[in-house]
Each structure stands twice: as structure tokens, then as C-alpha cells.
Design a protein around this motif. Structure first.
Motif, PDB file in Angstrom:
ATOM      1  N   THR A   1      -9.224  10.479   5.803  1.00 14.54           N
ATOM      2  CA  THR A   1      -9.798  10.122   4.503  1.00 14.54           C
ATOM      3  C   THR A   1      -9.308   8.724   4.131  1.00 14.54           C
ATOM      4  O   THR A   1      -8.354   8.214   4.717  1.00 14.54           O
ATOM      5  CB  THR A   1      -9.371  11.084   3.366  1.00 14.54           C
ATOM      6  OG1 THR A   1      -8.016  10.816   3.013  1.00 14.54           O
ATOM      7  CG2 THR A   1      -9.542  12.536   3.751  1.00 14.54           C
ATOM      8  N   ALA A   2      -9.935   8.164   3.134  1.00 18.15           N
ATOM      9  CA  ALA A   2      -9.517   6.849   2.644  1.00 18.15           C
ATOM     10  C   ALA A   2      -8.127   6.894   2.009  1.00 18.15           C
ATOM     11  O   ALA A   2      -7.507   5.864   1.788  1.00 18.15           O
ATOM     12  CB  ALA A   2     -10.538   6.325   1.640  1.00 18.15           C
ATOM     13  N   LEU A   3      -7.607   8.099   1.740  1.00 15.82           N
ATOM     14  CA  LEU A   3      -6.315   8.244   1.076  1.00 15.82           C
ATOM     15  C   LEU A   3      -5.122   8.196   2.025  1.00 15.82           C
ATOM     16  O   LEU A   3      -3.980   8.119   1.588  1.00 15.82           O
ATOM     17  CB  LEU A   3      -6.280   9.555   0.287  1.00 15.82           C
ATOM     18  CG  LEU A   3      -7.301   9.662  -0.846  1.00 15.82           C
ATOM     19  CD1 LEU A   3      -7.251  11.048  -1.473  1.00 15.82           C
ATOM     20  CD2 LEU A   3      -7.051   8.588  -1.894  1.00 15.82           C
ATOM     21  N   ARG A   4      -5.376   8.274   3.339  1.00 16.26           N
ATOM     22  CA  ARG A   4      -4.285   8.258   4.317  1.00 16.26           C
ATOM     23  C   ARG A   4      -4.671   7.368   5.487  1.00 16.26           C
ATOM     24  O   ARG A   4      -5.845   7.220   5.805  1.00 16.26           O
ATOM     25  CB  ARG A   4      -3.989   9.672   4.821  1.00 16.26           C
ATOM     26  CG  ARG A   4      -3.429  10.572   3.730  1.00 16.26           C
ATOM     27  CD  ARG A   4      -2.911  11.850   4.296  1.00 16.26           C
ATOM     28  NE  ARG A   4      -2.344  12.685   3.231  1.00 16.26           N
ATOM     29  CZ  ARG A   4      -1.812  13.849   3.434  1.00 16.26           C
ATOM     30  NH1 ARG A   4      -1.739  14.342   4.650  1.00 16.26           N
ATOM     31  NH2 ARG A   4      -1.318  14.542   2.436  1.00 16.26           N
TER      32      ARG A   4
ATOM     33  N   THR B   1      -7.355  19.664   8.076  1.00 15.62           N
ATOM     34  CA  THR B   1      -7.966  20.294   6.914  1.00 15.62           C
ATOM     35  C   THR B   1      -8.593  21.585   7.420  1.00 15.62           C
ATOM     36  O   THR B   1      -8.456  21.932   8.591  1.00 15.62           O
ATOM     37  CB  THR B   1      -9.009  19.379   6.237  1.00 15.62           C
ATOM     38  OG1 THR B   1      -9.406  19.992   4.990  1.00 15.62           O
ATOM     39  CG2 THR B   1     -10.209  19.128   7.107  1.00 15.62           C
ATOM     40  N   VAL B   2      -9.249  22.305   6.524  1.00 12.34           N
ATOM     41  CA  VAL B   2     -10.049  23.452   6.920  1.00 12.34           C
ATOM     42  C   VAL B   2     -11.456  23.254   6.407  1.00 12.34           C
ATOM     43  O   VAL B   2     -11.680  22.557   5.414  1.00 12.34           O
ATOM     44  CB  VAL B   2      -9.475  24.800   6.411  1.00 12.34           C
ATOM     45  CG1 VAL B   2      -8.235  25.199   7.181  1.00 12.34           C
ATOM     46  CG2 VAL B   2      -9.185  24.769   4.918  1.00 12.34           C
TER      47      VAL B   2
ATOM     48  N   ALA C   1      -4.049  14.470  -0.654  1.00 17.97           N
ATOM     49  CA  ALA C   1      -5.402  14.131  -0.189  1.00 17.97           C
ATOM     50  C   ALA C   1      -6.330  15.343  -0.208  1.00 17.97           C
ATOM     51  O   ALA C   1      -7.499  15.230   0.159  1.00 17.97           O
ATOM     52  CB  ALA C   1      -5.345  13.542   1.213  1.00 17.97           C
ATOM     53  N   TYR C   2      -5.823  16.471  -0.643  1.00 18.59           N
ATOM     54  CA  TYR C   2      -6.559  17.730  -0.611  1.00 18.59           C
ATOM     55  C   TYR C   2      -6.910  18.222  -2.012  1.00 18.59           C
ATOM     56  O   TYR C   2      -6.248  17.866  -2.982  1.00 18.59           O
ATOM     57  CB  TYR C   2      -5.704  18.831   0.018  1.00 18.59           C
ATOM     58  CG  TYR C   2      -5.260  18.615   1.434  1.00 18.59           C
ATOM     59  CD1 TYR C   2      -5.977  19.161   2.493  1.00 18.59           C
ATOM     60  CD2 TYR C   2      -4.093  17.913   1.731  1.00 18.59           C
ATOM     61  CE1 TYR C   2      -5.548  19.013   3.803  1.00 18.59           C
ATOM     62  CE2 TYR C   2      -3.658  17.758   3.035  1.00 18.59           C
ATOM     63  CZ  TYR C   2      -4.397  18.313   4.071  1.00 18.59           C
ATOM     64  OH  TYR C   2      -3.959  18.163   5.356  1.00 18.59           O
TER      65      TYR C   2
ATOM     66  N   GLN D   1     -14.179  11.037  10.647  1.00 22.74           N
ATOM     67  CA  GLN D   1     -13.652  11.292  11.981  1.00 22.74           C
ATOM     68  C   GLN D   1     -12.398  10.451  12.224  1.00 22.74           C
ATOM     69  O   GLN D   1     -12.349   9.285  11.819  1.00 22.74           O
ATOM     70  CB  GLN D   1     -14.728  10.933  13.021  1.00 22.74           C
ATOM     71  CG  GLN D   1     -14.308  11.064  14.452  1.00 22.74           C
ATOM     72  CD  GLN D   1     -14.000  12.501  14.839  1.00 22.74           C
ATOM     73  OE1 GLN D   1     -14.645  13.428  14.373  1.00 22.74           O
ATOM     74  NE2 GLN D   1     -13.011  12.682  15.686  1.00 22.74           N
ATOM     75  N   GLY D   2     -11.397  11.028  12.895  1.00 21.85           N
ATOM     76  CA  GLY D   2     -10.250  10.248  13.326  1.00 21.85           C
ATOM     77  C   GLY D   2     -10.703   9.196  14.330  1.00 21.85           C
ATOM     78  O   GLY D   2     -11.747   9.342  14.970  1.00 21.85           O
TER      79      GLY D   2
END
Length: 189
Positions: A40-43, A49-50, A79-80, A111-112
Motif C-alpha cells: 500500500t502507499a502507507l508502507r 493481508t487477508v 495500514a489495515y 502488487q508487491g
């Protein structure tokens, strides 16, 4: 009468009790969800995640959130979104305790990539926890029930970037490496 504290369901690093001191950890199973690597843009890196998956079950750990004080756990899982999940979790506790899980909103998932890889130090912690709680079968299930293994994995074992990294035994490292070899994972150095 003492009220029961709420619980969280951990499915990644929270399965490893060396990464937290929440009380009353218990093995549990989540119905209708599967793990997925995302960014995510936060990390800066990819993490677990699920996502909804009606026919899938995953193992994890529930633990109590003392005094219903979610602030510390919410900071760790920033981030969740925290979602109610008590009706989807099989656990050994009597009654129906409140249980929540953390999931990245679908619209925030990416995607990573080589720029946002999975940290091997994070994966090591997750696998170590699953091995301690569920044994080698649990580790096999973790790898089989998780999507997103096409994201590259940054080998940061010598200088771990994951803040709650743990020291693995040689056997634990070999187990992680074996599964990554089976997946033909792309390892970045």
C-alpha cells in the motif's frame, strides 16, 4: 462480574508470540478468507493481508486485547482496517467473545514489486510463529493458502529491516528457504 476482553485474530506476524505480549493466545481458524501479499502507499514493503475467499480456511492465533484498549494494536496495524470477525472464527474459548481481524482495504492493495518487496525478515517471523503453533503442516498450509508469491523477496537477514525480527534456528531458516525454492520465489539481495 468480569467482562471478557475482546480478541484479535492474527494470521501473519501476530501468530509469533515473540512479537507481542497480548494475553491468552489460542490457536484459531478463520473461515472464508485467505492471506495475500500486498503493498500500500502507507508502507515501503509488501506485507500480509487477508481477502475474502468463500471456500478457504486459514489458521492463526487469537489473543486478548486487555481493557479493550485497541490503540496500541491499531498503531502496529496502521495500514489495515479492523473488522469484526467473531462469527467467522473457530476457537477453543467458551461463549462468543468479540474477535476482530485486520485487513487492508481492497482499493488500497497493490502488487508487491522490486521497489516494494516482501522482507525475508518478516516472512521468517511469520513462518517461525506458524511452526511453533501449528508444526510443519501448519507451515505447509501457510505457504499453500497465501497468494502473491510472485512479489520479489528481499533477503535482509543480515541486516533485518522488519522491526520485530527474530533469530531463527538453522532448521527454521532451512524450512523457509525450502518453501521459497519450491515456489521458485525471486530473491533479491
Amino acid at each position: 462480574m468480569t467482562l471478557r476482553p475482546p480478541y484479535f485474530f492474527g494470521y501473519g506476524s501476530l501468530v509469533n508470540t515473540a512479537t507481542h505480549d497480548y494475553q491468552d493466545p489460542q490457536p484459531a481458524r478463520l473461515d472464508g478468507w485467505r492471506r495475500k501479499w500486498c503493498h500500500t502507499a502507507l508502507r515501503d514493503v509488501a506485507f500480509l493481508t487477508v481477502e475474502p475467499a468463500p471456500e478457504v480456511q486459514i489458521d492463526g492465533l487469537i489473543a486478548a486485547v486487555p481493557n479493550a484498549d485497541w490503540q496500541g494494536l491499531d498503531r502496529r496495524e496502521f495500514a489495515y482496517d479492523r473488522l469484526a470477525a467473531d462469527h467467522q472464527i473457530q476457537h477453543p474459548l467458551p461463549g462468543n467473545p468479540e474477535i476482530s481481524l485486520y485487513a487492508v482495504p481492497l482499493e488500497a492493495q497493490n502488487q508487491g514489486s522490486a521497489r516494494h518487496p516482501i522482507l525475508l525478515s518478516y516472512l521468517d517471523v511469520v513462518v517461525q510463529g506458524h511452526l511453533q503453533v501449528f508444526g510443519e503442516t501448519g507451515v505447509d498450509d501457510f505457504f499453500a493458502s497465501t497468494r502473491g508469491w510472485d512479489a520479489p523477496i528481499l533477503n535482509d537477514r543480515q541486516k533485518p529491516r522488519y522491526p520485530r525480527h527474530q533469530l531463527l534456528t538453522a532448521v527454521e531458516r532451512q524450512l523457509v528457504d525450502h518453501h521459497l525454492n519450491q515456489l521458485k520465489a525471486q530473491i533479491l539481495t
